[in-house]
Design an enzyme around this catalytic site. Structure first.
Site, PDB file in Angstrom:
ATOM      1  N   SER A 180     116.977 -11.310  73.900  1.00 31.55           N
ATOM      2  CA  SER A 180     115.699 -11.843  73.439  1.00 31.55           C
ATOM      3  C   SER A 180     114.529 -11.092  74.098  1.00 31.55           C
ATOM      4  CB  SER A 180     115.649 -13.355  73.700  1.00 31.55           C
ATOM      5  OG  SER A 180     114.639 -13.978  72.944  1.00 31.55           O
ATOM      6  N   ASP A 190     119.893 -17.296  63.548  1.00 34.05           N
ATOM      7  CA  ASP A 190     118.928 -17.331  64.658  1.00 34.05           C
ATOM      8  C   ASP A 190     117.576 -17.821  64.137  1.00 34.05           C
ATOM      9  OD1 ASP A 190     117.216 -16.781  66.817  1.00 34.05           O
ATOM     10  OD2 ASP A 190     118.387 -15.034  67.412  1.00 34.05           O
ATOM     11  N   HIS A 209     120.626 -18.584  68.242  1.00 31.65           N
ATOM     12  CA  HIS A 209     120.057 -17.733  69.301  1.00 31.65           C
ATOM     13  C   HIS A 209     120.900 -17.887  70.563  1.00 31.65           C
ATOM     14  CE1 HIS A 209     116.806 -15.204  70.689  1.00 31.65           C
ATOM     15  NE2 HIS A 209     116.544 -16.012  71.706  1.00 31.65           N
TER      16      HIS A 209
END
Length: 218
Positions: free
Chosen positions: A117, A169, A200
């Protein structure tokens, strides 16, 4: 010289390779350190794992709440408006960790950068601008935040890059992972893309693929 605080996991043998792995927003270095026992590639016995902790700062999209972050996210749009200067500063801190590994006897081409991320956005910047060849770049559920400002270095034009993303996600849409893949491919990079039916996060089949990839690049 001062360095980011890190969780470090030493190998069974003298380290001749290293993985520097950055966590996502609101987490810390322990977040991915727990995965190391699940990794089992041939050179793991001589690979040092380094999991830096991000500094704490106010994050605009979270109402200015102070939390561990590699940079501020100003708008949660599809284009992800971020504080580029903070991101570049975090990338510079990663470069210092690369230099420390070299001082410890690990050559640059045996150092892999990985990030999840926010951490992925930082390692894109750190790896592709680095003036010495690195061993690989692993980007998980992330986006190429500095694609317009990055000063790429030819030393890593042949860098092995693996992008992994979840098709479900809802934090970082898969479209952003695909966008980064297409852009890097157009720029001539050696980039592979793998997707998984997940949100995620990480999943078991993904870890199997990471193991195989580490086995190839290390």
């Amino acid at each position: 010289m001062t360095y980011l605080p890190c969780v470090e996991i030493e190998p069974k043998q003298q380290a001749d390779s290293a993985v520097i792995w950055l966590h996502g927003l609101g987490a810390d270095g322990h977040d991915f350190a727990s995965l190391v026992p699940q990794l089992d590639f041939p050179k793991k016995i001589s690979t040092r794992f380094i999991f830096p902790h991000a500094p704490s700062m106010p994050v605009t999209i979270n109402g200015g709440y102070v939390m561990p972050a590699w940079y501020d996210i100003l708008e949660m749009t599809i284009d992800r408006k971020v504080d580029v200067m903070q991101l570049e500063k975090s990338a510079a801190e990663v470069v210092k960790l690369i230099a420390r590994e070299k001082e410890r006897g690990v050559t640059s081409d045996r150092i892999v950068l990985a990030g999840f991320s926010q951490g992925g956005a930082v390692v894109y910047q750190a790896a592709l601008s680095h003036p010495e060849p690195l061993g690989g770049l692993l980007v998980l559920s992330s986006y190429f935040a500095t694609q317009e400002t990055l000063q790429a270095h030819s030393a890593n034009q042949q860098l092995p890059i693996l992008i992994q993303h979840g098709t479900q996600d809802n934090v970082v849409p898969e479209a952003l992972g695909q966008r980064a893949f297409q852009l890097l491919r157009e720029r001539g990079y050696r980039v592979d893309y793998q997707k998984y039916p997940m949100a995620h996060t990480l999943c078991v089949p993904q870890l199997d693929d990471i193991n195989r990839w580490f086995g190839r690049v290390l």
